[in-house]
Scaffold this motif. Structure first.
Motif, PDB file in Angstrom:
ATOM      1  N   GLN A 251       0.913  -1.047  -0.096  1.00 42.68           N
ATOM      2  CA  GLN A 251      -0.053  -0.076  -0.196  1.00 42.68           C
ATOM      3  C   GLN A 251       0.922   1.178   0.166  1.00 42.68           C
ATOM      4  OE1 GLN A 251      -3.561  -0.097   0.230  1.00 42.68           O
ATOM      5  NE2 GLN A 251      -3.050   2.043  -0.676  1.00 42.68           N
ATOM      6  N   LYS A 252       1.756   1.093   0.755  1.00 42.66           N
ATOM      7  CA  LYS A 252       2.761   2.437   0.889  1.00 42.66           C
ATOM      8  C   LYS A 252       3.763   2.730  -0.306  1.00 42.66           C
ATOM      9  CE  LYS A 252       6.433   4.628   3.964  1.00 42.66           C
ATOM     10  NZ  LYS A 252       7.213   4.310   5.007  1.00 42.66           N
ATOM     11  N   GLU A 253       4.472   1.625  -0.695  1.00 39.68           N
ATOM     12  CA  GLU A 253       5.412   1.810  -1.734  1.00 39.68           C
ATOM     13  C   GLU A 253       4.872   1.646  -2.958  1.00 39.68           C
ATOM     14  OE1 GLU A 253       8.218   2.590  -1.134  1.00 39.68           O
ATOM     15  OE2 GLU A 253       8.072   2.511   1.112  1.00 39.68           O
ATOM     16  N   TYR A 254       3.433   0.910  -3.346  1.00 39.59           N
ATOM     17  CA  TYR A 254       3.083   0.840  -4.568  1.00 39.59           C
ATOM     18  C   TYR A 254       1.822   0.973  -4.870  1.00 39.59           C
ATOM     19  CZ  TYR A 254       7.719  -1.826  -4.671  1.00 39.59           C
ATOM     20  OH  TYR A 254       8.829  -2.234  -4.884  1.00 39.59           O
ATOM     21  N   ASN A 255       0.988   1.688  -3.802  1.00 43.83           N
ATOM     22  CA  ASN A 255      -0.293   2.017  -3.971  1.00 43.83           C
ATOM     23  C   ASN A 255      -1.226   0.732  -4.364  1.00 43.83           C
ATOM     24  OD1 ASN A 255      -2.366   3.840  -3.350  1.00 43.83           O
ATOM     25  ND2 ASN A 255      -2.420   4.495  -5.519  1.00 43.83           N
ATOM     26  N   CYS A 256      -1.023  -0.165  -3.735  1.00 43.55           N
ATOM     27  CA  CYS A 256      -1.712  -1.681  -4.295  1.00 43.55           C
ATOM     28  C   CYS A 256      -2.480  -2.041  -2.842  1.00 43.55           C
ATOM     29  CB  CYS A 256      -0.744  -2.482  -4.880  1.00 43.55           C
ATOM     30  SG  CYS A 256       0.036  -2.116  -6.427  1.00 43.55           S
ATOM     31  N   HIS A 257      -3.588  -2.387  -3.095  1.00 46.32           N
ATOM     32  CA  HIS A 257      -4.397  -2.956  -1.791  1.00 46.32           C
ATOM     33  C   HIS A 257      -4.540  -4.227  -1.715  1.00 46.32           C
ATOM     34  CE1 HIS A 257      -7.016  -2.957   1.355  1.00 46.32           C
ATOM     35  NE2 HIS A 257      -8.049  -3.514   0.614  1.00 46.32           N
ATOM     36  N   MET A 258      -4.041  -5.015  -0.673  1.00 44.89           N
ATOM     37  CA  MET A 258      -4.132  -6.328  -0.610  1.00 44.89           C
ATOM     38  C   MET A 258      -5.359  -6.617   0.448  1.00 44.89           C
ATOM     39  SD  MET A 258      -1.097  -8.832   0.481  1.00 44.89           S
ATOM     40  CE  MET A 258      -1.190 -10.451   0.823  1.00 44.89           C
ATOM     41  N   THR A 259      -6.379  -7.240   0.121  1.00 42.93           N
ATOM     42  CA  THR A 259      -7.480  -7.540   0.798  1.00 42.93           C
ATOM     43  C   THR A 259      -7.110  -8.575   1.950  1.00 42.93           C
ATOM     44  OG1 THR A 259      -8.154  -9.467  -0.348  1.00 42.93           O
ATOM     45  CG2 THR A 259      -8.902  -7.321  -1.090  1.00 42.93           C
ATOM     46  N   GLN A 260      -7.920  -8.678   2.932  1.00 48.52           N
ATOM     47  CA  GLN A 260      -7.770  -9.392   4.171  1.00 48.52           C
ATOM     48  C   GLN A 260      -7.651 -10.888   3.770  1.00 48.52           C
ATOM     49  OE1 GLN A 260     -10.610 -10.753   7.201  1.00 48.52           O
ATOM     50  NE2 GLN A 260      -9.452  -9.090   8.419  1.00 48.52           N
ATOM     51  N   GLU A 261      -8.631 -11.185   2.870  1.00 55.31           N
ATOM     52  CA  GLU A 261      -8.828 -12.494   2.140  1.00 55.31           C
ATOM     53  C   GLU A 261      -7.583 -13.001   1.575  1.00 55.31           C
ATOM     54  OE1 GLU A 261     -11.775 -15.067  -0.447  1.00 55.31           O
ATOM     55  OE2 GLU A 261     -11.847 -12.898  -0.613  1.00 55.31           O
ATOM     56  N   GLU A 262      -6.683 -11.998   0.928  1.00 55.73           N
ATOM     57  CA  GLU A 262      -5.610 -12.314   0.339  1.00 55.73           C
ATOM     58  C   GLU A 262      -4.385 -12.574   1.202  1.00 55.73           C
ATOM     59  OE1 GLU A 262      -6.353 -10.000  -4.117  1.00 55.73           O
ATOM     60  OE2 GLU A 262      -5.649  -8.918  -2.382  1.00 55.73           O
ATOM     61  N   GLN A 263      -4.453 -11.676   2.223  1.00 57.04           N
ATOM     62  CA  GLN A 263      -3.640 -11.870   3.361  1.00 57.04           C
ATOM     63  C   GLN A 263      -3.634 -13.091   4.054  1.00 57.04           C
ATOM     64  OE1 GLN A 263      -3.482  -8.382   6.172  1.00 57.04           O
ATOM     65  NE2 GLN A 263      -4.264  -7.213   4.652  1.00 57.04           N
ATOM     66  N   LEU A 264      -4.738 -13.596   4.164  1.00 58.46           N
ATOM     67  CA  LEU A 264      -5.219 -14.905   4.964  1.00 58.46           C
ATOM     68  C   LEU A 264      -4.619 -15.994   3.891  1.00 58.46           C
ATOM     69  CD1 LEU A 264      -8.619 -14.690   6.552  1.00 58.46           C
ATOM     70  CD2 LEU A 264      -6.429 -14.186   7.510  1.00 58.46           C
TER      71      LEU A 264
END
Length: 278
Positions: A251-264
């Motif tokens: 999010q900080k370096e590339y402005n890309c959002h990783m959802t909680q589902e993808e984190q899991l």
């Protein structure tokens, strides 16, 4: 097939049985010919079909200015890649790879050789494509007499990955850079994870899946799994935190959002690997 236009002595365009324009390559196929005449099918070496008219136009323009051997070697590389990788490739690879080979040979002849900053990462993350790139250098040398530097194998590999994933080359460049950054964090946390191992292959495959989505698609609607999150937080809180840190980095370096589902999804992948070593 009727000739639609003469691109040069070795390349013409014609209309197929459905009335769609195709590009045909063959030694001397356009020599002394005119629009409206029948194509000499005995001279056909390769037929190129592209659904996108704009792409077809760019391809015609490219072929008009390049030596036949550049076009032939690009086609040979792509045919070899399809066989070795067992994948379908976006038709645009005929444009991008042919243009790249031409540019690489031009730079070489002008002593303008540049190191590929992501050479090591490409070799590590895309070993099959890199292997094709190494073979491509041999094909180029056989066809042109020029042995390009090994860095060009990674550049060719990048074009093949782009054609596999149907991404822009700049997205593949970003994907490779981000994967390097993320794997550094993961291996620092899990030093037992070897660079050349089946477990690393699993991880890289999962990372490509996640990163291709966050780089190229609109942010997904949050659709977490509270039960799974609670289970993982209880069983492997350090991996949940690691995934959250990676999401924050994206999010900080590339402005890309990783959802909680993808984190899991990433946590489960990491837990699978970690459990093999404990």
């Amino acid at each position: 097939m009727l000739i639609e236009r003469i691109i040069n002595n070795n390349v013409i365009s014609a209309l197929d049985e459905d009335g769609k324009e195709i590009v045909i390559m063959g030694t001397g196929i356009g020599f002394g010919r005119k629009k409206g005449q029948e194509c000499d099918e005995s001279r056909i070496d390769k037929i190129f079909r592209m659904e996108d008219e704009a792409a077809l136009g760019r391809f015609r323009d490219l072929l008009a200015k390049l030596p036949l051997e550049y076009i032939q070697v690009s086609n040979d590389i792509i045919s070899y890649a399809k066989k070795q990788l067992s994948v379908s490739l976006n038709q645009n690879v005929y444009i991008t790879l042919t243009d790249h080979i031409s540019f690489a040979l031009e730079r070489y002849q002008n002593n303008m050789n540049f190191a590929n900053a992501l050479h090591s990462e490409i070799r590590r993350f895309y070993p099959a494509e890199y292997s094709v790139g190494i073979h491509a250098l041999q094909l180029i040398e056989e066809k042109t007499g020029v042995l390009l530097p090994e860095d060009e194998a990674s550049a060719i590999a990048l074009h093949l990955v782009n054609a596999e994933l149907n991404l822009r080359v700049r997205d593949i460049w970003a994907l490779t850079e981000i994967m390097g950054c993320i794997t550094e964090r993961i291996t620092a946390f899990m030093p037992m994870l070897k660079a050349k191992s089946l477990e690393m292959d699993w991880l890289l495959s999962d990372l490509k899946f996640i990163l291709c989505r966050v780089l190229t698609l609109k942010p997904l609607k949050e659709n977490g799994d509270p039960a799974l999150l609670a289970f993982l937080e209880a069983g492997c809180p350090e991996l949940v935190k690691l995934a959250a840190d990676i999401a924050a980095l994206l999010q900080k370096e590339y402005n890309c959002h990783m959802t909680q589902e993808e984190q899991l999804y990433l946590v489960v992948s990491l837990k699978r690997i970690k459990d093999l070593y404990t």
